[in-house]
Scaffold this motif. Structure first.
Motif, mmCIF file in Angstrom:
data_model
loop_
_atom_site.group_PDB
_atom_site.id
_atom_site.type_symbol
_atom_site.label_atom_id
_atom_site.label_comp_id
_atom_site.label_asym_id
_atom_site.label_seq_id
_atom_site.Cartn_x
_atom_site.Cartn_y
_atom_site.Cartn_z
ATOM 1 N N MET A 1 40.316 30.896 45.136
ATOM 2 C CA MET A 1 40.694 31.680 46.313
ATOM 3 C C MET A 1 39.699 32.814 46.521
ATOM 4 O O MET A 1 39.187 33.384 45.578
ATOM 5 C CB MET A 1 42.100 32.260 46.148
ATOM 6 C CG MET A 1 43.207 31.215 46.103
ATOM 7 S SD MET A 1 44.832 31.961 45.962
ATOM 8 C CE MET A 1 44.966 32.787 47.542
ATOM 9 N N SER A 2 39.427 33.140 47.771
ATOM 10 C CA SER A 2 38.448 34.186 48.052
ATOM 11 C C SER A 2 39.057 35.579 47.996
ATOM 12 O O SER A 2 38.348 36.550 47.822
ATOM 13 C CB SER A 2 37.815 33.952 49.422
ATOM 14 O OG SER A 2 38.801 33.911 50.429
ATOM 15 N N THR A 3 40.367 35.682 48.160
ATOM 16 C CA THR A 3 41.028 36.978 48.079
ATOM 17 C C THR A 3 41.986 36.975 46.901
ATOM 18 O O THR A 3 42.779 36.048 46.748
ATOM 19 C CB THR A 3 41.812 37.276 49.376
ATOM 20 O OG1 THR A 3 40.913 37.248 50.483
ATOM 21 C CG2 THR A 3 42.480 38.632 49.312
ATOM 22 N N ALA A 4 41.905 38.004 46.069
ATOM 23 C CA ALA A 4 42.782 38.074 44.907
ATOM 24 C C ALA A 4 44.240 38.055 45.366
ATOM 25 O O ALA A 4 44.611 38.758 46.298
ATOM 26 C CB ALA A 4 42.490 39.350 44.124
ATOM 27 N N PRO A 5 45.105 37.226 44.750
ATOM 28 C CA PRO A 5 46.498 37.113 45.193
ATOM 29 C C PRO A 5 47.217 38.456 45.147
ATOM 30 O O PRO A 5 47.311 39.093 44.099
ATOM 31 C CB PRO A 5 47.098 36.118 44.205
ATOM 32 C CG PRO A 5 45.923 35.364 43.651
ATOM 33 C CD PRO A 5 44.803 36.340 43.638
ATOM 34 N N THR A 6 47.745 38.864 46.288
ATOM 35 C CA THR A 6 48.394 40.170 46.402
ATOM 36 C C THR A 6 49.595 40.289 45.476
ATOM 37 O O THR A 6 49.784 41.303 44.793
ATOM 38 C CB THR A 6 48.829 40.407 47.861
ATOM 39 O OG1 THR A 6 47.675 40.337 48.700
ATOM 40 C CG2 THR A 6 49.499 41.753 48.014
ATOM 41 N N ALA A 7 50.440 39.246 45.460
ATOM 42 C CA ALA A 7 51.653 39.303 44.641
ATOM 43 C C ALA A 7 51.305 39.452 43.167
ATOM 44 O O ALA A 7 51.960 40.209 42.432
ATOM 45 C CB ALA A 7 52.500 38.051 44.870
ATOM 46 N N GLN A 8 50.248 38.759 42.698
ATOM 47 C CA GLN A 8 49.860 38.854 41.295
ATOM 48 C C GLN A 8 49.379 40.246 40.953
ATOM 49 O O GLN A 8 49.677 40.784 39.882
ATOM 50 C CB GLN A 8 48.760 37.832 40.991
ATOM 51 C CG GLN A 8 48.358 37.777 39.534
ATOM 52 C CD GLN A 8 49.497 37.329 38.643
ATOM 53 O OE1 GLN A 8 50.088 36.272 38.873
ATOM 54 N NE2 GLN A 8 49.837 38.133 37.633
ATOM 55 N N VAL A 9 48.609 40.854 41.858
ATOM 56 C CA VAL A 9 48.120 42.211 41.618
ATOM 57 C C VAL A 9 49.289 43.191 41.519
ATOM 58 O O VAL A 9 49.310 44.063 40.643
ATOM 59 C CB VAL A 9 47.133 42.633 42.731
ATOM 60 C CG1 VAL A 9 46.742 44.094 42.585
ATOM 61 C CG2 VAL A 9 45.886 41.755 42.698
ATOM 62 N N ALA A 10 50.274 43.036 42.378
ATOM 63 C CA ALA A 10 51.441 43.910 42.327
ATOM 64 C C ALA A 10 52.251 43.681 41.055
ATOM 65 O O ALA A 10 52.719 44.637 40.419
ATOM 66 C CB ALA A 10 52.317 43.689 43.562
ATOM 67 N N ASP A 11 52.413 42.409 40.657
ATOM 68 C CA ASP A 11 53.140 42.100 39.423
ATOM 69 C C ASP A 11 52.430 42.696 38.212
ATOM 70 O O ASP A 11 53.077 43.259 37.309
ATOM 71 C CB ASP A 11 53.273 40.584 39.245
ATOM 72 C CG ASP A 11 54.267 39.961 40.210
ATOM 73 O OD1 ASP A 11 55.054 40.716 40.823
ATOM 74 O OD2 ASP A 11 54.236 38.731 40.369
ATOM 75 N N ASP A 12 51.107 42.570 38.181
ATOM 76 C CA ASP A 12 50.341 43.124 37.063
ATOM 77 C C ASP A 12 50.460 44.644 37.018
ATOM 78 O O ASP A 12 50.494 45.232 35.926
ATOM 79 C CB ASP A 12 48.875 42.712 37.181
ATOM 80 C CG ASP A 12 48.659 41.229 36.915
ATOM 81 O OD1 ASP A 12 49.589 40.572 36.412
ATOM 82 O OD2 ASP A 12 47.559 40.730 37.231
ATOM 83 N N PHE A 13 50.501 45.264 38.183
ATOM 84 C CA PHE A 13 50.678 46.717 38.231
ATOM 85 C C PHE A 13 51.995 47.112 37.559
ATOM 86 O O PHE A 13 52.045 48.045 36.751
ATOM 87 C CB PHE A 13 50.651 47.196 39.684
ATOM 88 C CG PHE A 13 50.785 48.691 39.845
ATOM 89 C CD1 PHE A 13 49.665 49.485 40.009
ATOM 90 C CD2 PHE A 13 52.036 49.316 39.814
ATOM 91 C CE1 PHE A 13 49.782 50.866 40.146
ATOM 92 C CE2 PHE A 13 52.167 50.681 39.951
ATOM 93 C CZ PHE A 13 51.032 51.463 40.109
ATOM 94 N N ARG A 14 53.061 46.409 37.904
ATOM 95 C CA ARG A 14 54.380 46.726 37.323
ATOM 96 C C ARG A 14 54.351 46.572 35.803
ATOM 97 O O ARG A 14 54.914 47.390 35.068
ATOM 98 C CB ARG A 14 55.443 45.804 37.920
ATOM 99 C CG ARG A 14 55.658 45.990 39.413
ATOM 100 C CD ARG A 14 56.771 45.078 39.943
ATOM 101 N NE ARG A 14 56.777 45.069 41.388
ATOM 102 C CZ ARG A 14 56.230 44.113 42.138
ATOM 103 N NH1 ARG A 14 55.636 43.074 41.545
ATOM 104 N NH2 ARG A 14 56.276 44.183 43.446
ATOM 105 N N ALA A 15 53.701 45.502 35.330
ATOM 106 C CA ALA A 15 53.634 45.275 33.891
ATOM 107 C C ALA A 15 52.814 46.361 33.188
ATOM 108 O O ALA A 15 53.143 46.779 32.070
ATOM 109 C CB ALA A 15 53.029 43.900 33.614
ATOM 110 N N LEU A 16 51.759 46.835 33.827
ATOM 111 C CA LEU A 16 50.898 47.853 33.229
ATOM 112 C C LEU A 16 51.535 49.234 33.192
ATOM 113 O O LEU A 16 51.506 49.935 32.181
ATOM 114 C CB LEU A 16 49.587 47.954 34.029
ATOM 115 C CG LEU A 16 48.515 46.912 33.781
ATOM 116 C CD1 LEU A 16 47.465 46.988 34.875
ATOM 117 C CD2 LEU A 16 47.867 47.144 32.414
#
Length: 388
Positions: A1-16
């Motif tokens: 994918m050319s754009t990083a998946p938005t949902a994954q970035v948000a999920d990773d933020f919550r985990a961090l």
């Protein structure tokens, strides 16, 4: 994918960080269609945004702390104190987002801190402005979260200041402006002196054309000595010719200017490239606006020869892409970006793209080069907020 998946970035933020982000933003890399090494000479450039983007999930803080994390690096969260941010204090990738925060605060904007998680699909070191995408996405997010209301062109200026002063890379204004201001389906005609812009329609597919980006996988860095030498040489040329910037030398006065420089052979080459490159940008704009898109091909190839012979920022891999693509039937090709590696662009008929791509791959294999990475470039959106 050319754009990083938005949902994954948000999920990773919550985990961090154990909390919700206040939003997710994206900023693209760019390809420069024409106009290389002209931006720091007050000249003309013509980039467009790639679909490849850096995405940031961000939450505002009020305690003067900045926490940074990248999904693309094998490293933990970096925590910084805003009051200790200063040029030259950060030695790795965190200098780019930290520099943006520093530049915002230096300009009087009340940034109070943030938690930031980033992910990117912009190839690093490929001349596609991965650093500008990183800077712009952080700047836009902080401007929105702190209700700063900074116009896009000013955001680009602040990001350039971050890279010039905080990071120490002497880049011009093009990359940040492209990431901040480009529109889908258009190239951005930018006058880097007054930052005036014009969106030029660029729908290659409708005309049966394709623009390929060929990443040579030869890595480069703008903060090395060679880029700085070229910029210093241009400034010397302007001083010797008595102008504020090489932009002020008219194309029809180039021969006279070169004669004035006498024995300054290196400076003469630099001046010749910048003045002719500005004229090439204007030629491409005129051709596109007249609907004569195929005719820009030879102008692109001409620009590569100037970058190779006068500015001397090409390399064997870039030259191989250009020479092979044109020999295989491409309409035109040139290196794009600062040079010394990175990527080339190839304009070709849609029906010829497979042939051109295979010819370039075969030429790289025959020369013993690392296999290139090739993809189609379609003008995408500039920086934007993705979620609330």
């Amino acid at each position: 994918m050319s754009t990083a998946p938005t949902a994954q970035v948000a999920d990773d933020f919550r985990a961090l960080y154990g909390t919700e982000p206040d939003g997710v933003w994206a900023a693209p890399g760019r390809v420069n269609l024409i106009g290389e090494h002209t931006d720091y000479n007050d000249g003309f450039v013509m980039p467009f945004a790639l679909p490849h983007s850096t995405v940031a999930a961000v939450a505002r803080r009020t305690d003067g702390r900045l926490r940074l994390h990248s999904a693309d690096l094998d490293a933990g969260v970096t925590e910084l104190d805003l009051d200790t941010l200063a040029p030259g204090t950060d030695r790795d990738w965190t200098a780019y987002p930290a520099g943006v925060v520093w530049a915002l605060r230096e300009a009087g904007h009340p940034v109070t801190g943030a938690d930031i998680h980033l992910a990117s699909t912009v190839p690093t070191g490929a001349g596609l402005s991965s650093s500008a995408a990183l800077e712009v996405v952080v700047a836009l997010a902080l401007s929105d979260l702190h209700a700063l209301g900074i116009p896009r062109w000013k955001l680009a200026r602040l990001c350039q200041r971050a890279e010039n002063v905080y990071v120490g890379a002497p880049t011009g204004i093009m990359d940040q402006t492209a990431s901040a201001c480009c529109e889908a389906g258009h190239a951005l005609f930018l006058d880097t002196r007054d930052l005036s812009t014009r969106q030029i329609p660029l729908d290659l597919a409708a005309e049966g054309l394709r623009l390929l980006v060929v990443d040579t996988r030869v890595r480069h860095t703008h903060s090395d000595g060679e880029y700085g030498k070229r910029r210093a040489g241009c400034e010397k040329g302007a001083a010797l010719l008595g102008v504020d910037a090489l932009r002020d030398i008219p194309y029809d006065g180039l021969d006279e200017a070169l004669a004035t420089l006498g024995d300054e052979a290196e400076v003469r080459r630099l001046v010749r490239h910048v003045v002719t490159e500005d004229q090439r940008v204007e030629r491409v704009v005129a051709l596109l606006e007249a609907g004569r898109t195929r005719e820009i091909g030879p102008v692109l190839t001409e620009g590569h020869a100037s970058l190779r012979d006068d500015f001397r920022v090409s390399c064997p891999e870039l030259d191989t892409v250009v020479d092979t693509a044109v020999a295989a039937g491409a309409l035109g090709a040139r290196m794009t970006g600062g040079g010394f590696g990175g990527s080339a662009i190839v304009l070709a008929e849609a029906t010829d793209t497979d042939l051109v791509t295979k010819a370039v791959e075969a030429a790289f294999a025959a020369a013993g080069f690392t296999a290139p990475r090739t993809f189609e470039a379609v003008p995408g959106e500039g920086a934007r907020r993705v979620t609330r």
